[in-house]
Design an enzyme around this catalytic site. Structure first.
Site, short mmCIF file in Angstrom:
data_model
loop_
_atom_site.label_atom_id
_atom_site.label_comp_id
_atom_site.label_asym_id
_atom_site.label_seq_id
_atom_site.Cartn_x
_atom_site.Cartn_y
_atom_site.Cartn_z
N GLU A 212 1.06 -1.40 -0.04
CA GLU A 212 -0.58 0.23 -0.14
C GLU A 212 0.83 1.30 -0.12
O GLU A 212 1.29 2.36 0.87
CB GLU A 212 -0.67 -0.31 0.80
N CYS A 246 -1.63 9.69 2.55
CA CYS A 246 -0.48 9.34 1.51
C CYS A 246 -1.77 9.29 -0.16
O CYS A 246 -2.06 9.24 -0.82
CB CYS A 246 -1.09 7.08 1.57
#
Length: 469
Positions: A212, A246
């Site tokens: 991720e 993110c």
């Protein structure tokens, strides 16, 4: 903890798993226990995160970490029994009267490496999926946020048996050793640069990995959309955790004609959200001086190449307090570092492209982003954009919140990552989808064994002819 000690811990976990894989009741009990200890230690976790950053809004930690984590646990407890049910599938006609089905089974002992920007959520959320799928797990929170890492370690290790769920803390060298262990699955959240190292470390063991990562997530504004509403939602998503997210919008693509209005609206949003920003307890600091210096270097490089930097606050950044005030950057070019690497701070470049086709072409010529944000009300254009782009996820007319949808997968593609988690997709990530075929005592396939007589040859030839498209 040394590498031999890590290896011994993993062997103990794998042995315990082989002897007694967690039952449905064990999984339910563990999820409930995890929920309870997070609630009981909520204030400790919030204070630890605050300490790691020097200043981070307690409301942000509660809203963006504790609440979604608890809601994900609730969702898993409600649904994981159904996820584990075996599911029958139609059998191939030439294998009749056999039956076929698949079922999800736990992988064994998995490794989970968290990330500093949302340490609580990004360490414990994958654990929820791993528990629901029936695995044992070893956690490694990020060393960049040591206070929250230690609290997570204490509450996990004091509530779960070491051979079932355990947390280890340490520096980058420990992280390197951790990623080289022969886990049954390795889950990492972090930067693309480190993700490459994690994948390389896992490769000798053929350990499957979920990465991720991040990348440059664009926010595209169509000229017909409300600039006021777009500015409000883009700045809200950008300034959570001072841009250290993110899925924060990394840059804007919009026609140059919208620049002045967007600047005006963005300034108004910052003033409304964070008045007296240098003394505002709801505006987070940059995690450390190294990251602060990196952001300053990005701004300096852009300015030296002709970019125009616009302060969105009347107050100034301060390295001493790690306060980085929000900024827009106009007149950017592809050669600037600010357009080449993920920013991870409250700096928002504006790339002026007049047409939707130009915007999509630019996005497609660069590494695939983790998130794509598009602001438009025209369904036909939205459909066109979805068909002609690729990204980890898409959110229309807002930013960030798509990751809270438990029934949607979350994950990147290409440079922004591989694999998914959250809800059912997280359960699948930590499971083996195991196929099972059950043959009867009388089976048509028995007639296809050697020797291949003339009759069997004719039968095989006939089978081939009737399956031709």
């Amino acid at each position: 903890m040394t590498k031999p000690e890590l290896s011994q811990l993993l062997r103990k976990q794998k042995s315990a798993f082989r002897n007694a894989p967690p039952s449905f009741e064990n999984r339910m009990e563990s999820l409930k226990r995890l929920s309870d200890i997070v609630e009981e230690n909520k204030d400790r976790l919030i204070e630890a995160v605050y300490k790691d950053f020097g200043l981070r809004a307690r409301e942000e930690t509660l809203f963006l970490e504790i609440f979604p984590l608890q809601d994900e646990i609730r969702h898993a407890m409600k649904n994981f029994r159904n996820w584990t049910k075996k599911r029958s599938v139609p059998g191939s006609w030439f294998l009749l009267p056999s039956s076929a089905y698949f079922q999800y089974q736990p992988l064994g002992s998995v490794g989970i490496m968290g990330a500093w920007n949302y340490q609580v959520l990004l360490t414990l959320s994958p654990l929820v999926d791993a528990i629901a799928a029936g695995n044992h797990a070893i956690l490694k929170p990020s060393e960049i946020a040591p206070a929250s890492a230690e609290v997570i370690k204490e509450i996990i290790n004091s509530n779960f048996p070491k051979e079932y769920i355990h947390c280890v803390t340490g520096d980058a060298e420990l992280a390197k050793d951790f990623s080289s262990l022969p886990f049954d699955h390795l889950f990492f959240t972090g930067s693309t640069r480190v993700g490459k190292l994690i994948m390389a470390a896992a490769a000798p063991n053929l350990t499957p990995v979920t990465l991720e990562l991040g990348g440059k997530s664009p926010a595209i504004i169509h000229s017909s959309y409300s600039v006021k509403l777009a500015a409000k939602r883009i700045m809200a998503g950008k300034l959570f955790n001072c841009g250290q997210t993110c899925v924060a919008p990394d840059y804007i693509i919009m026609p140059a004609a919208l620049n002045a209005e967007f600047e005006t609206q963005a300034k108004a949003v910052v003033e409304k959200f964070y008045p007296d920003i240098s003394n505002n307890e709801q505006y987070s600091q940059i995690i450390n001086e190294d990251h602060f210096d990196r952001l300053e270097d990005l701004l300096k490089d852009a300015q030296e190449q002709g970019a125009k930097i616009v302060e969105l606050s009347s107050q100034k950044s301060s390295k001493e307090t790690k306060l980085m005030t929000p900024k827009l950057v106009f007149n950017v070019t592809e050669k600037m570092q600010i357009m080449q690497e993920e920013i991870f701070g409250p700096i928002l470049p504006v790339l002026n492209l007049d047409s939707m086709e130009e915007a999509v072409s630019y996005v497609n010529e660069n590494p695939k982003p983790l998130a794509l944000y598009y602001f438009d009300d025209k369904k036909k254009r939205i459909k066109w954009l979805l068909r002609h782009t690729m990204s980890g996820g898409v959110l229309i007319n807002d930013t960030v919140y798509h990751l809270a949808q438990h029934n949607l997968p979350f994950g990147g593609v290409g440079a922004s990552g591989m694999g998914h988690y959250h809800g059912y997709d997280g359960f699948k990530t930590f499971s083996k989808k195991r196929p099972v075929m059950h043959q009867r005592s009388f089976a048509a396939s028995d007639f296809l064994h050697p020797p291949f007589t003339d009759a069997k040859k004719k039968l095989i030839k006939f089978m081939g002819s009737i399956t031709k498209v």
